[in-house]
Design a protein around this motif. Sequence first.
Motif, PDB file in Angstrom:
ATOM      1  N   ASP A  39      29.596  23.735  39.354  1.00 13.50           N
ATOM      2  CA  ASP A  39      29.693  24.115  40.750  1.00 13.50           C
ATOM      3  C   ASP A  39      29.514  22.857  41.581  1.00 13.50           C
ATOM      4  OD1 ASP A  39      27.264  23.996  42.561  1.00 13.50           O
ATOM      5  OD2 ASP A  39      26.344  24.970  40.831  1.00 13.50           O
TER       6      ASP A  39
ATOM      7  N   LEU B  61      33.164  28.185  27.822  1.00  9.72           N
ATOM      8  CA  LEU B  61      33.520  29.537  28.232  1.00  9.72           C
ATOM      9  C   LEU B  61      32.338  30.020  29.062  1.00  9.72           C
ATOM     10  CD1 LEU B  61      34.607  31.037  24.768  1.00  9.72           C
ATOM     11  CD2 LEU B  61      36.118  30.314  26.612  1.00  9.72           C
ATOM     12  N   ILE B  62      32.594  30.362  30.300  1.00 10.25           N
ATOM     13  CA  ILE B  62      31.502  30.718  31.195  1.00 10.25           C
ATOM     14  C   ILE B  62      31.595  32.192  31.553  1.00 10.25           C
ATOM     15  CG2 ILE B  62      30.451  30.241  33.440  1.00 10.25           C
ATOM     16  CD1 ILE B  62      31.911  27.438  33.197  1.00 10.25           C
ATOM     17  N   CYS B  63      30.563  32.940  31.219  1.00 10.78           N
ATOM     18  CA  CYS B  63      30.586  34.370  31.518  1.00 10.78           C
ATOM     19  C   CYS B  63      30.240  34.588  32.982  1.00 10.78           C
ATOM     20  CB  CYS B  63      29.602  35.137  30.638  1.00 10.78           C
ATOM     21  SG  CYS B  63      29.622  36.900  31.023  1.00 10.78           S
TER      22      CYS B  63
ATOM     23  N   GLU C 275      30.164  27.174  24.066  1.00  7.37           N
ATOM     24  CA  GLU C 275      30.930  25.947  23.905  1.00  7.37           C
ATOM     25  C   GLU C 275      31.998  26.117  22.838  1.00  7.37           C
ATOM     26  OE1 GLU C 275      27.920  23.049  23.133  1.00  7.37           O
ATOM     27  OE2 GLU C 275      27.288  23.063  25.239  1.00  7.37           O
ATOM     28  N   PHE C 276      33.100  25.437  23.015  1.00  8.79           N
ATOM     29  CA  PHE C 276      34.129  25.487  21.978  1.00  8.79           C
ATOM     30  C   PHE C 276      34.792  24.126  21.819  1.00  8.79           C
ATOM     31  CE2 PHE C 276      38.054  25.369  24.422  1.00  8.79           C
ATOM     32  CZ  PHE C 276      37.646  25.774  25.678  1.00  8.79           C
TER      33      PHE C 276
ATOM     34  N   ILE D 161      37.738  21.188  30.938  1.00 13.91           N
ATOM     35  CA  ILE D 161      38.358  22.489  30.815  1.00 13.91           C
ATOM     36  C   ILE D 161      37.288  23.567  30.804  1.00 13.91           C
ATOM     37  CG2 ILE D 161      39.747  23.921  29.283  1.00 13.91           C
ATOM     38  CD1 ILE D 161      41.161  21.384  28.435  1.00 13.91           C
ATOM     39  N   LYS D 162      37.455  24.522  31.663  1.00 14.10           N
ATOM     40  CA  LYS D 162      36.500  25.626  31.712  1.00 14.10           C
ATOM     41  C   LYS D 162      37.252  26.945  31.785  1.00 14.10           C
ATOM     42  CE  LYS D 162      34.998  23.551  35.325  1.00 14.10           C
ATOM     43  NZ  LYS D 162      34.383  23.288  36.618  1.00 14.10           N
ATOM     44  N   PHE D 163      36.809  27.908  30.998  1.00 15.07           N
ATOM     45  CA  PHE D 163      37.377  29.243  31.087  1.00 15.07           C
ATOM     46  C   PHE D 163      36.315  30.187  31.613  1.00 15.07           C
ATOM     47  CE2 PHE D 163      40.042  27.159  27.970  1.00 15.07           C
ATOM     48  CZ  PHE D 163      41.311  27.570  28.360  1.00 15.07           C
ATOM     49  N   PHE D 164      36.716  31.051  32.512  1.00 13.29           N
ATOM     50  CA  PHE D 164      35.785  32.003  33.092  1.00 13.29           C
ATOM     51  C   PHE D 164      36.170  33.417  32.662  1.00 13.29           C
ATOM     52  CE2 PHE D 164      35.993  28.336  35.767  1.00 13.29           C
ATOM     53  CZ  PHE D 164      34.674  28.110  36.134  1.00 13.29           C
ATOM     54  N   GLY D 165      35.170  34.242  32.349  1.00 10.74           N
ATOM     55  CA  GLY D 165      35.497  35.605  31.964  1.00 10.74           C
ATOM     56  C   GLY D 165      34.252  36.351  31.550  1.00 10.74           C
ATOM     57  N   LEU D 166      34.427  37.290  30.640  1.00 13.19           N
ATOM     58  CA  LEU D 166      33.298  38.113  30.195  1.00 13.19           C
ATOM     59  C   LEU D 166      33.003  37.855  28.723  1.00 13.19           C
ATOM     60  CD1 LEU D 166      34.234  41.478  31.922  1.00 13.19           C
ATOM     61  CD2 LEU D 166      32.404  39.905  32.582  1.00 13.19           C
ATOM     62  N   CYS D 167      31.744  37.603  28.406  1.00 10.88           N
ATOM     63  CA  CYS D 167      31.354  37.360  27.018  1.00 10.88           C
ATOM     64  C   CYS D 167      31.292  38.696  26.274  1.00 10.88           C
ATOM     65  CB  CYS D 167      30.017  36.643  26.950  1.00 10.88           C
ATOM     66  SG  CYS D 167      28.630  37.679  27.421  1.00 10.88           S
ATOM     67  N   SER D 168      31.096  38.618  24.963  1.00  9.94           N
ATOM     68  CA  SER D 168      31.149  39.820  24.124  1.00  9.94           C
ATOM     69  C   SER D 168      30.209  40.911  24.641  1.00  9.94           C
ATOM     70  CB  SER D 168      30.802  39.465  22.684  1.00  9.94           C
ATOM     71  OG  SER D 168      29.586  38.747  22.638  1.00  9.94           O
TER      72      SER D 168
END
Lengths: 146, 146
Positions: free
Chosen positions: B78, B96-98, B106-107, B132-139
């Motif tokens: 941010d 990967l950011i939830c 991390e990947f 590179i960052k991906f935003f979404g919902l974790c498991s």
Amino acid sequence: MKEILESLKNKLSTHNFKLTSQREDILKILIKNKNRHFSAESLFAEVKKINPDVGLATIYRNLELFCKLGITHQLDFDSSHKYYELDLEGTHHHHLICVNCNRIIEFNDDALEEFEKELEKSYDFKIADHKIKFFGLCSECKGLKD
Amino acid sequence: MKEILESLKNKLSTHNFKLTSQREDILKILIKNKNRHFSAESLFAEVKKINPDVGLATIYRNLELFCKLGITHQLDFDSSHKYYELDLEGTHHHHLICVNCNRIIEFNDDALEEFEKELEKSYDFKIADHKIKFFGLCSECKGLKD
DNA sequence: ATCGATGCAAACCTTTTGCATGCAG
DNA sequence: CTGCATGCAAAAGGTTTGCATCGAT
């Protein structure tokens, strides 16, 4: 051009926000500079040319509003300033940033979709959005560094 | 663990920077929390537990130094805070950011290399680095939202 | 003994907020 | 007219800097 402004003004009134001259001026600048990335300060400078009486707080408040409405979105190239960009449909893209001359080249991300699908499987993660930046040397600066 | 600390201390003395107890304490915390992302403030809090007399300015000054030496690097999740992470070899990764619970996964990016090569060709651009960052919902959060 | 490193507090910069006034609806 | 939007100035929050002192070499 004109019709973009109209549709954005429409988005404001639909959500019951007032069509002030300041908002219109800000939108005009954003539309005229579609592919520029504005800091609050640099946008302020541009809007002042049209309307010298505008206040910086108005810029900040409206950028926040516009982001909520999906008119703009925030970029994070560096973590000491916030940058904003007009959010037109069909312009989802990412950035190649030249570390020598700071030029920013935009690119589309069709080829990325497959990679995303694999990630989602591997990590059981539902991807909704992404921010991707590549840093390096643009065509001109590549030559200079040879 | 021990040998990481030694090699980092070595990097400091090689560049003629002094091995102060503060620097050692900061490095210890960073190493102990390899995969945590620290703000200056949160790192300050941890270091204080070891050495209550440390100053916040020392944290800032050394994070800047460590970044220059490649011991740490800066993240920009941010744009109102700076975040830092230990920069160990072979740990180049992305996030990967939830968006629900803020968990960060991390990947690795092996699969990305091909995509990069195509980009370089298309835009005549020499890529040196990427964020590179991906935003979404974790498991876990995916389940909750169903 | 020297000069870089530290702690403290003040300065800085960007962004946010409080309040009285202005203006769109 | 009414209440949202604005301009101004003050406050806030994070980071940097000046300066006297401390301590690694």
